[in-house]
Design an enzyme around this catalytic site. Structure first.
Site, PDB file in Angstrom:
ATOM      1  N   CYS A 151     -26.706 -45.053 -13.675  1.00  0.00           N
ATOM      2  CA  CYS A 151     -28.087 -44.941 -13.210  1.00  0.00           C
ATOM      3  C   CYS A 151     -28.158 -44.073 -11.951  1.00  0.00           C
ATOM      4  CB  CYS A 151     -28.702 -46.324 -13.010  1.00  0.00           C
ATOM      5  SG  CYS A 151     -30.488 -46.278 -13.174  1.00  0.00           S
ATOM      6  N   HIS A 166     -27.870 -48.609 -18.176  1.00  0.00           N
ATOM      7  CA  HIS A 166     -26.951 -49.595 -17.595  1.00  0.00           C
ATOM      8  C   HIS A 166     -26.052 -50.208 -18.667  1.00  0.00           C
ATOM      9  CE1 HIS A 166     -28.653 -49.806 -13.515  1.00  0.00           C
ATOM     10  NE2 HIS A 166     -29.790 -49.466 -14.109  1.00  0.00           N
ATOM     11  N   GLU A 223     -23.455 -51.779 -18.290  1.00  0.00           N
ATOM     12  CA  GLU A 223     -22.848 -53.046 -17.842  1.00  0.00           C
ATOM     13  C   GLU A 223     -23.584 -54.273 -18.369  1.00  0.00           C
ATOM     14  OE1 GLU A 223     -24.465 -50.882 -15.930  1.00  0.00           O
ATOM     15  OE2 GLU A 223     -25.518 -51.837 -14.249  1.00  0.00           O
TER      16      GLU A 223
HETATM   17  N1  GLN Z   1     -33.411 -45.366  -7.763  1.00  0.00           N
HETATM   18  C1  GLN Z   1     -33.167 -44.710  -8.996  1.00  0.00           C
HETATM   19  C2  GLN Z   1     -34.406 -44.644  -9.869  1.00  0.00           C
HETATM   20  O1  GLN Z   1     -35.329 -45.392  -9.688  1.00  0.00           O
HETATM   21  C3  GLN Z   1     -32.010 -45.357  -9.741  1.00  0.00           C
HETATM   22  C4  GLN Z   1     -32.291 -46.742 -10.198  1.00  0.00           C
HETATM   23  C5  GLN Z   1     -31.060 -47.531 -10.539  1.00  0.00           C
HETATM   24  O2  GLN Z   1     -29.957 -47.127 -10.176  1.00  0.00           O
HETATM   25  N2  GLN Z   1     -31.208 -48.660 -11.198  1.00  0.00           N
HETATM   26  O3  GLN Z   1     -34.482 -43.839 -10.755  1.00  0.00           O
END
Ligand code: GLN
Length: 535
Positions: A384, A510, A512
């Site tokens: 992410c 994600h 994970e």
């Molecule tokens: N802050 C980033 C976004 O909103 C990444 C979000 C995250 O890592 N879950 O796109």
């Protein structure tokens, strides 16, 4: 089974006893007996969901397929069982009141005075029934967050008391997870705090049937007898749960040795025979005696908090188990890299992982970590924000776009290589407004990622607002960055990898949240394999 069975899990004495883990472990044992199980968590705080809470407050925010942002205990439930979970499986006081107040405004209560009993408790009981109806499971396990005696937990306890009465004694079971402290000076385990927390439960009208005793030392006969007598629980229902030696995945085996599942089945008149735990045993055996060892760096900003990257640490353990590899994790604060340089912390590492995150603090350090991984050809996994970081680093240092950034951190960047999605521009609320939950991703033939997954289309969970800016895609691709996966319409970049690198892979989603002990996630497998080769 004619009637679903209900198990309620409460906690006594202190928080952080691992109630969720205990519940999930019982779930494992019941599933192995061929039962369909689901788990549900009640959280007494007033936030509507934990999505708006800092990881420093509450650990990781876990995300389900349907996009619900939930308590991290739901992560344990998914890792330990195949329970079908949806947004209904996590209820907070905030949600209960939101619903009750909406009904009141709509006039649903027909002029009655709206009260905690029955209106709030009815709403809580309704949620248990909804989960039972939606999941069609044989056993519904409901964990009550917090500790017995908390003011805010009272409506939940009252609701489960009523619920148990309604479904009848052979269909409901109360399990109380408690702490038996060891007092060094006296050389004794102490039962008094548990007696007091059970007394508190009985005040409300709940008599636990089983005590799960978290303890550093084995429970001696005397302590068991005392607990049984003063807490009014059968002696064979005083269950010892010691601190684990190696891994949380030992907990189901430990509880099985204490005959917890026999006890539960006997009480609930469930006749399914014991299950086969051999796959679980062999996974543990691999964890305990690994053939290889690797050292991985996790570079984040919430690293002091044990639970902030919970699912990531667990996914690394799963891949390690599958590859008979002990994964040593070094947690590095990205702000330390900013002040002291990447080499000091990252030299000699077999792999570098940059997890998700929000807010600009520490991002420069993460960018330095990605640069170190790229230049020194150390395996990198970006998740992410960790992918956005990889893109920013590549644009700055390979494409030479000075000050390339995400508009989350610098709105005036001359090269906004990560930017807000169109539909996010006018959103003002914070809660539940990100791109959330599962969506499909098409993988590009011939990429490392496509090979790791072994299939062309995957489904992964998201939790983010910002996206790779398509205006820079061509330039990136011409210079050695492969867009290895996109949304089906090709518009959103989902996975990137570097051509001239053993394993520099990063994804916008994600992974994970979908790794399990006996089904490690392909990207974590690929990362650990590459780190092993590096070693
Ligand atoms: N802050 C980033 C976004 O909103 C990444 C979000 C995250 O890592 N879950 O796109």
């Amino acid at each position: 089974m004619p009637h679903p069975k209900y198990i309620f899990i409460t906690g006594g004495v202190v928080s952080s006893l691992g109630k969720g883990l205990t519940a999930a472990s019982l779930g494992t044992l019941l599933e192995k007996r061929g039962l369909k199980v689901t788990l549900q968590k009640f959280d007494p705080y007033l936030n509507v969901d934990p999505g708006t809470m800092s990881p420093f407050q509450h650990g990781e925010v876990y995300v389900l397929d349907d996009g619900a942002e939930t308590d991290l205990d739901l992560g344990h439930y998914e890792r330990f069982t195949s329970a079908p979970l949806s947004k209904r499986n996590n209820l907070t006081t905030g949600q209960v009141y939101e619903t009750v107040l909406m009904k009141e405004r709509r006039g649903d209560y027909l002029g009655k005075t709206v009260q905690v009993i029955p209106h709030v408790t009815d709403e809580i009981k309704k949620r248990i029934r909804e989960v039972a109806a939606e999941s069609k499971c044989d056993v519904i396990m409901t964990e009550i967050g917090g500790t017995t005696g908390d003011i805010e937990g009272l409506p939940f306890l009252e609701a489960i008391r009523q619920f148990a009465l309604e479904v009848g004694p052979e269909n409901a079971l109360f399990m109380h997870v408690t702490l038996i402290p060891y007092i060094k000076a006296a050389g004794e385990l102490k039962s008094k705090p548990t007696q007091q927390s059970v007394a508190k439960l009985r005040e409300i009208g709940i008599q636990p049937h089983i005590l799960i005793c978290r303890t550093e030392y084995p429970l001696d006969r005397d302590t068991r007898q005392k607990l049984s007598m003063f807490c009014n629980v059968q002696i064979d229902a005083v269950i010892e749960e010691m601190d684990v030696n190696h891994s949380i995945y030992e907990v189901p085996l430990m509880l099985e040795r204490e005959k917890l599942d026999d006890l539960v089945c006997k009480h609930l008149r469930i006749e399914n025979p014991k299950g086969d735990m051999s796959d679980w045993q062999s996974f543990i055996a691999n964890l305990i005696a690994p053939k290889h060892r690797i050292n991985l760096a996790v570079v984040g900003k919430y690293i002091e908090h044990q639970d902030a990257y919970k699912s990531i640490y667990e996914s690394l353990v799963h891949a390690g188990g599958a590859l008979a590899t002990g994964v040593e994790i070094t947690k590095i604060d990205s702000e330390d890299i900013e002040s002291e340089g990447a080499a000091k912390f990252l030299e000699g590492m077999d792999g570098i992982l940059v997890p998700g995150g929000f807010g600009s603090r520490g991002t420069e350090g993460k960018i330095m970590a990605a640069q170190f991984a790229r230049e020194h050809k150390i395996p990198y996994l970006g998740l992410c924000l960790g992918m956005q970081i990889g893109v920013i680093e590549f644009c700055r240092n390979v494409l030479g776009l000075r000050d390339a950034h995400s508009t989350e951190f610098n709105e005036k960047s001359p090269h906004p290589v990560i930017a807000l999605m169109n539909e996010q521009h006018d959103v003002v609320d914070k809660g539940g407004t990100m791109r959330l939950g599962s969506s499909p991703c098409h993988l590009v033939e011939g990429t490392k990622v496509r090979e790791a997954y072994g299939q062309p289309v995957i489904d992964e969970r998201h939790r983010h607002r910002y996206e790779v800016n398509n205006a820079y895609r061509a330039r990136m691709e011409e210079n050695g960055l492969t867009i290895a996966g996109t949304s089906p319409d090709g518009k959103l970049v989902e996975v990137i990898e570097l051509k001239d690198h053993p394993w520099f892979v990063a994804c916008q989603y994600h992974p994970e949240f979908k790794s399990k002990p006996n089904a490690a996630h392909p990207l974590f497998m690929g990362f650990v394999k590459a780190a092993l080769a590096q070693h």
